[in-house]
Design an enzyme around this catalytic site. Structure first.
Site, PDB file in Angstrom:
ATOM      1  N   GLU A  14     -37.503 -84.777 -12.144  1.00 19.49           N
ATOM      2  CA  GLU A  14     -38.843 -85.061 -12.650  1.00 19.49           C
ATOM      3  C   GLU A  14     -38.829 -86.278 -13.571  1.00 19.49           C
ATOM      4  O   GLU A  14     -39.722 -87.144 -13.496  1.00 19.49           O
ATOM      5  CB  GLU A  14     -39.381 -83.849 -13.399  1.00 19.49           C
ATOM      6  CG  GLU A  14     -39.639 -82.635 -12.521  1.00 19.49           C
ATOM      7  CD  GLU A  14     -39.945 -81.390 -13.326  1.00 19.49           C
ATOM      8  OE1 GLU A  14     -40.221 -81.527 -14.540  1.00 19.49           O
ATOM      9  OE2 GLU A  14     -39.895 -80.274 -12.769  1.00 19.49           O
ATOM     10  N   TYR A  58     -32.653 -75.608 -13.147  1.00 25.89           N
ATOM     11  CA  TYR A  58     -33.653 -76.094 -14.104  1.00 25.89           C
ATOM     12  C   TYR A  58     -33.294 -77.475 -14.656  1.00 25.89           C
ATOM     13  O   TYR A  58     -34.145 -78.370 -14.668  1.00 25.89           O
ATOM     14  CB  TYR A  58     -33.847 -75.072 -15.229  1.00 25.89           C
ATOM     15  CG  TYR A  58     -35.048 -74.182 -15.014  1.00 25.89           C
ATOM     16  CD1 TYR A  58     -35.054 -73.267 -13.955  1.00 25.89           C
ATOM     17  CD2 TYR A  58     -36.168 -74.240 -15.830  1.00 25.89           C
ATOM     18  CE1 TYR A  58     -36.137 -72.441 -13.734  1.00 25.89           C
ATOM     19  CE2 TYR A  58     -37.256 -73.420 -15.605  1.00 25.89           C
ATOM     20  CZ  TYR A  58     -37.240 -72.529 -14.559  1.00 25.89           C
ATOM     21  OH  TYR A  58     -38.333 -71.725 -14.315  1.00 25.89           O
TER      22      TYR A  58
END
Length: 318
Positions: A249, A242
């Site tokens: 991102e 994560y």
């Protein structure tokens, strides 16, 4: 053999029971006594213990364990009443006529998503081994269609949580699905200049690895199967993946800012006399903050789930 008032002696006795018993009794020796459990061959009531009507002198009833026929009938009656009451309570609970349909839908949804992300992961892995670093630059053109399909389908997870079809909380699901689709459709899909960046490879790769454990775990949960290695991976793999996915991102968002500023794409021009333009790159800066806030919410939620599924089990006090 035992030690009594007259020293060591061998003790024995013989009992002829009223009806046949199992040939091998269970014996247990303690410091105080010898316990011998004799099982009847047939479970029925005896008029007395032995064939002889008069009880042997060395036998005495243990009234703490004594149970006559009337007591047993009362005990059986209580158990039957409890069973009837339980059935009445269960009958009052309304049965869901669409239970099997919902379960079938959830199994198919998770299976389709698992197959989609498996295709993405295998395709990217094979290309990486064959082409090496060159596979970084055309990841979007080879993988985007399948990723579009899977992430569009992921909107169903918001609906599933909203209508109570699954127990997943709405806010973490909403943040994850909307965040990923914003990166995919807006940051990457709308800018051709971003589609050749190496960051696309890492975003897609981390997304696919996470889902390889998540969707099969939910699919097996629908049919009541728990595979411990898969459960451990489901609630452990996110710890490195994560943050790495969020970092990839963020890199893509930062790289897209100057491109949005130069092209003016998605910029909002206010009418005169203000004549002010709100650059989309400014909104992307806000999105970066939301991205990391959403990451913290998801990590907190996943940490609670990990403690619930993998933490030490609480023992009931006797």
């Amino acid at each position: 053999q035992g030690h009594g008032a007259k020293g060591d002696n061998i003790y024995e006795f013989q009992i002829e029971f009223l009806e046949p018993v199992e040939p091998k009794p269970v014996c247990r020796v303690t410091q105080r006594q010898l316990n011998i459990t004799v099982q009847k061959k047939e479970s029925n009531w005896w008029e007395r213990l032995t064939k002889q009507e008069k009880r042997p002198l060395f036998l005495a009833p243990d009234f703490d364990r004594w149970l006559d026929e009337s007591d047993a009938e009362m005990e059986l009656k209580v158990k039957e009443e409890e069973k009837i009451n339980k059935m009445k309570i269960e009958s009052r609970v309304p049965k869901d006529p669409f239970k099997h349909l919902k379960k079938g839908y959830l199994i198919m949804y998770n299976l389709v998503q698992f197959l989609g992300f498996s295709w993405i992961f295998v395709n990217m892995t094979v290309r990486l081994f064959i082409l090496g670093k060159d596979s970084f630059y055309d990841t979007f053109h080879t993988i985007a269609d399948m990723m579009y399909f899977c992430q569009t389908l992921a909107f169903m997870e918001i609906m599933n949580s909203l209508i109570g079809l699954v127990r997943s909380p709405l806010i973490p699901t909403l943040l994850q699905v909307l965040g990923r689709n914003f990166i995919l459709f807006v940051v990457l899909g709308s800018l051709e200049e971003m589609q050749n960046k190496p960051g696309v490879f890492f975003v897609f790769y981390f997304w696919s690895i996470i889902e390889l454990f998540r969707y099969p775990y939910y699919m097996l949960s629908c049919i009541g199967i728990e595979w411990k290695p898969l459960t451990w991976l489901r609630y452990t793999a996110w710890i490195p993946l994560y943050p790495l996915g969020a970092l990839a991102e963020a890199v893509c968002v930062i790289q897209s800012m100057p491109i949005f500023s130069e092209t003016g794409k998605f910029s909002l021009g206010l009418p005169n006399p203000l004549n002010v333009t709100i650059q989309f790159s400014f909104l992307l800066q806000i999105c970066l903050i939301v991205l990391f806030l959403g990451l913290s919410v998801n990590i907190r939620h996943l940490y609670k789930q990990r403690k619930q599924h993998l933490g030490p089990k609480k023992r009931k006090m006797k």
